[in-house]
Design an enzyme around this catalytic site. Structure first.
Site, PDB file in Angstrom:
ATOM      1  CG  ASP A   1      -6.302  -2.963  -4.091  1.00 51.68           C
ATOM      2  OD1 ASP A   1      -7.153  -2.325  -3.439  1.00 51.68           O
ATOM      3  OD2 ASP A   1      -5.086  -2.916  -3.844  1.00 51.68           O
TER       4      ASP A   1
ATOM      5  CG  HIS B   1      -5.340  -2.696  -0.327  1.00 50.93           C
ATOM      6  ND1 HIS B   1      -4.715  -2.044  -1.365  1.00 50.93           N
ATOM      7  CD2 HIS B   1      -4.882  -2.109   0.813  1.00 50.93           C
ATOM      8  CE1 HIS B   1      -3.920  -1.104  -0.875  1.00 50.93           C
ATOM      9  NE2 HIS B   1      -3.987  -1.139   0.440  1.00 50.93           N
TER      10      HIS B   1
ATOM     11  CB  SER C   1      -0.951  -0.032   1.187  1.00 48.84           C
ATOM     12  OG  SER C   1      -2.005   0.887   1.014  1.00 48.84           O
TER      13      SER C   1
END
Length: 633
Positions: A572, A604, A487
């Site tokens: 995601d 994600h 991320s």
């Protein structure tokens, strides 16, 4: 409310447990470190008679199992498929369990209920392209639950009243523009609302009846964005909140709803308060937690203080309270001791007896684990920064190959909790450096604000300063350092190789954005209320497009010369697949070294065991090739 389950159930059930050193020189197999635990995330039924936990079914999918208090007579009760269950809680009748689950990582979560006698799974929110979030559930109304759903407006979550017995759903309260979150009182009345303000701050509103308009009780600016209401007082005349308003750190404060004045109840001079613990039946606030070098609980109740003392009798450990029965006599806790994997225990307060339950990954007990040490250093501009350093076993403690592991968020922090990836890297011979760079939470208001509009700039400088500091101490080899993260950590990896191409030997990017403009343009609709905060802390998509592009690794991909591994989930919703696709395409056009792994059934992050095995095998070989660490054959 919800017996603190929304907080508790995100405590890492991935965490393995126990360690008695017997094979210190051997590589720990990836199959033991990653994939499904054998048992995890235990909770106790409200009546105190049964234990529930997550464990894989015959197809290797995590589901809920029920057993006696001694773990005898285990029974599989849910039928989840795909990525399995990560978040569940008990019905107050102790005859049902509920769980929240999305579809292959798309985060359109549904709420399910399972009858423990019939094993019948039922989808309570069978709506497409809709996300459900439990808001409040109280023992005095066991068949009612308040849930939030973006059913009418994908950007906002209205409140619905769900009947768990019949499955009927009635509209309760409409969300206002930029509404962020709801609060219910002890009678399950929606009495509080948090709203995002145009300046990037937030405000708290209350009402006394459905016919009344919302009244603003408190407004905080962007500098105090780390604001979280906890609960109403029993008579609804005040609200407990976590806020840094008027204090240097996030503190426990009490807001008088008549005078609108705040009273500071508890604060730490250097660290933020981060979570609260309530009586499961009365919702009385009993304790708060602060994360220093490790987690520390502070009791607000004399009776519970004695219980906390018993729970903290393990030396050099952190204790997470996973659950208790309604009468608050039987607790399940997870104990994390340095150099060991966490263990789960059942504590009987009346008998003052602590009983070992299980270790999620018992096979890990055959291997010696390493300790993670707290660190601090001074950045180039004089700011003191904090983090953690984990060194591999063995006599060599200098000139080590290193993995700089960057946390996501970015508005969270690394902590001392056991980490399978950290143990994996240390076991392969790497020093693991984790930095709570500026903008991370947990260290007070100024630490957080220092990250304002510093994506790819001073936040990145902090990572470089950390690695240079420990290289200057001869702990790590400056020529053998990888940057690795997911991320925001993936974004930091791309920045590391594109903005500072000579600083790292290689990089591993997991679901990291490559272009901040397209990241914002494609973010989920329900992130819209955060747009003003985002504009202030990252950049304004309307007026600062060029600035955002200047902080985007995509536009400097031609400068990448070191090997890069990118892993992405196709579903995601936060960092779209296109973020990885576009930088991979540009690098391949320029004949730059990049390896790309795409998981079609993930979001994600990677939850399916088979995908974790693939990713960690690829990453291990990649790091071994470019840093020289060990690799499992």
């Amino acid at each position: 409310m919800l017996q603190n389950l929304i907080i508790v159930l995100f405590i890492s059930f991935f965490l393995p447990t126990t360690s008695f050193a017997t094979q210190s020189s051997e590589l720990i197999p990836r199959s033991i470190l990653f994939g499904n635990p054998e048992k995890a995330l235990p909770t106790i039924s409200p009546d105190g008679k049964k234990i529930a936990y997550l464990a894989p079914n015959s197809e290797g999918v995590l589901n809920v199992w029920i057993a006696e208090l001694d773990l005898s007579s285990p029974k599989l009760v849910t039928k989840a498929k795909g990525q399995g269950i990560r978040n569940y809680f008990w019905h107050y009748d102790s005859q049902h369990v509920l769980y929240v689950k999305d579809f292959d990582g798309n985060e359109d979560a549904h709420l399910y209920i399972t009858d423990l006698k019939s094993d019948n799974d039922r989808d309570l929110t069978p709506y497409n392209d809709t996300k459900v979030s439990p808001i409040a559930y109280i023992p005095t109304r066991p068949d009612e639950m308040l849930i939030g759903m973006n059913l009418k407006n994908k950007a906002l979550f209205d409140v619905y009243r769900l009947n768990l017995a019949t499955g009927s759903i009635d509209f309760d309260t409409e969300c206002v523009a930029n509404g962020l979150g709801w609060m219910a009182d002890k009678d399950l009345f929606v009495r509080g609302l948090v709203v995002a303000e145009n300046d990037g701050g937030v405000s708290l509103h209350t009402r006394n009846s459905k016919n009344e308009p919302w009244a603003r009780m408190l407004q905080v600016g962007i500098e105090d964005f780390n604001f979280s209401p906890i609960s109403f007082s029993d008579d609804n005349t005040s609200i407990y909140v976590f806020t840094s308003l008027g204090t240097p750190t996030v503190s426990l404060q009490k807001l008088d709803l008549k005078t609108k004045k705040l009273e500071c109840i508890l604060q730490d001079a250097s660290f933020d308060m981060q979570s609260s613990y309530h009586h499961p039946k009365t919702n009385e606030l009993l304790a708060v937690a602060v994360e220093k070098e490790t987690l520390e609980w502070i009791s607000l109740d004399k009776t519970f203080e004695n219980t906390l003392k018993e729970l903290h009798k393990f030396p050099n450990s952190r204790v997470d309270i996973l659950a208790s029965d309604l009468d608050h006599n039987i607790f399940i806790v997870q104990v994390d001791q340095q150099g060991q994997v966490p263990k789960c225990y059942l504590y009987d307060r009346k008998q003052n007896a602590m009983k070992f339950l299980f270790t999620p990954r018992p096979k890990l007990s055959a291997y010696e684990l390493v300790k993670t040490e707290s660190i601090s250093f001074t950045a180039r501009d004089g700011m003191k920064l904090y983090g953690y350093l984990t060194l591999p076993l063995g006599s060599k403690k200098t000139n080590l190959p290193c993995v700089l592991m960057v946390h996501g968020g970015p508005w969270v922090r690394d902590c001392s909790r056991f980490s399978s990836p950290v143990q994996w890297l240390a076991n392969r011979g790497y020093a693991v450096l984790q930095v709570n760079y500026r903008g991370s939470t947990g260290y007070g208001k100024q630490y957080f604000l220092a990250g304002k509009k510093e994506w790819g700039a001073k936040m990145h400088d902090d990572l470089i300063d950390a690695k240079n500091h420990f290289a200057s101490l001869n702990v790590i080899d400056p020529k053998k350092i990888a940057i690795y993260g997911g991320s925001y950590g993936g974004y930091a990896t791309l920045c590391g190789l594109a903005f500072t191409p000579e600083e790292f030997a290689c990089g591993v990017d997991i679901v990291g954005p490559s272009n901040l403009v397209t990241l914002i343009e494609t973010e989920p609709k329900y992130w819209t209320p955060f747009r003003a905060f985002q504009a202030n802390f990252v950049g304004d998509i309307e007026t600062e497009k060029a600035f955002l592009e200047s902080r985007s690794p995509l536009f400097k991909a031609h400068q990448i010369t070191k090997p890069l591994l990118i892993a992405q989930g196709a579903n995601d919703p936060r960092v779209k697949k296109s973020e990885s696709d576009q930088i991979v395409e540009k690098m391949r056009q320029n004949n730059k070294p990049v390896e790309y792994i795409l998981f079609e059934n993930e979001g994600h992050g990677f939850l399916r065991p088979e995908n974790q095995y693939v990713f960690y095998e690829k990453a291990e070989k990649f790091l071994s090739l470019h840093l020289g660490g060990k690799a499992e054959q």
